[in-house]
Write a protein that holds these residues in place. Structure first.
Motif: not given
Length: 274
Positions: A136-161
């Protein structure tokens, strides 16, 4: 007696005959009335034949084989085929065209058998080894300015970009592009093409652990740029067009001059942060 004298004169005349004939040959030929031949110029003619040269009926002199020189043989000039060609000959015999075995695109434009989807001809065709993955692959879309490590980001948090999340394990291929009729992952940036790139799953034999071991098929994701104008990038490196590149977990995909970045992760790695 008179008879003996006449016989003696006849013998003397016979003895003198050959000498006189030799003299006559040296001075122009035979002109004795007993001789049938005489010379006229360089030709030796027969008097009896000369008398009969003229036809009794027409009075014209008959042509003899030795009266003239043989005429030289005339050689006919070569025949030019173009001179006698009719104006319609070019139309009757058209120029031969070499066979062209290249791709014409007719099969791709065929809506029944070609690679057409929703009335649009696709720029790619799935290979025979295309498979739907079990992972089960996932593709997470971020903005370049606020790109953070996907492993430490919370998908439910809208403030992480985080802009969007795509579940890309339900089919064998996903198309990036601006044409929403065919695009599986639509993009809107003006620098991107209508059919920009494709993410393709392929089941290929894995490397053998040891000699003689049976090869196992392993389904992995690959990315191919569809010869776009502004290119496709994996971790900042531009891809060559129409060539598959293997994707690994954690790779970052960027398209053209777009500010969005696509991070490839699995469902397990997103939950555990590994």
């Amino acid at each position: 007696t008179a008879r003996a004298q006449s016989e003696r004169e006849e013998r003397e005349r016979q003895r003198a005959g050959p000498k006189n004939n030799l003299q006559r040959q040296q001075h122009g030929g035979y002109d004795s009335k007993h001789d049938r031949f005489r010379r006229i110029g360089d030709k030796r003619v027969v008097e009896d034949d000369e008398k009969n040269d003229k036809d009794s009926n027409t009075g014209k002199r008959r042509r003899r084989s030795n009266d003239h020189k043989e005429a030289p043989l005339e050689v006919a000039p070569p025949v030019d085929p173009k001179a006698n060609a009719s104006p319609n000959s070019a139309a009757e015999k058209p120029n031969k065209v070499k066979a062209d075995f290249g791709l014409s695109g007719a099969l791709a434009n065929d809506t029944q058998t070609g690679n057409v989807y929703n009335g649009v001809t696709l720029k790619f065709s799935e290979p025979p080894e295309a498979r739907i993955p079990n992972t089960r692959w996932r593709l997470y879309v971020f903005r370049k300015k606020s790109l953070q490590s996907a492993s430490s980001s919370d998908p439910n948090n809208k403030d992480d970009g985080l802009i969007d999340t795509y579940h890309i394990s339900r089919q064998s291929a996903y198309l990036f592009g601006r044409d929403r009729k065919v695009a599986d992952i639509p993009v809107d940036h003006s620098s991107l093409s209508k059919q920009h790139a494709v993410l393709q799953y392929r089941a290929l034999p894995s490397k053998q652990e040891h000699i003689g071991a049976p090869a196992k098929l392993q389904c992995k994701p690959y990315l191919m740029d569809l010869e776009s104008t502004n290119g496709t990038f994996i971790n900042g490196s531009r891809l060559e067009g129409a060539r598959y590149y293997e994707l690994r977990r954690g790779d970052v995909i960027t398209l053209g001059a777009s500010s969005r970045e696509y991070v490839l992760l699995t469902e397990q790695s997103a939950k555990t942060g590994i």
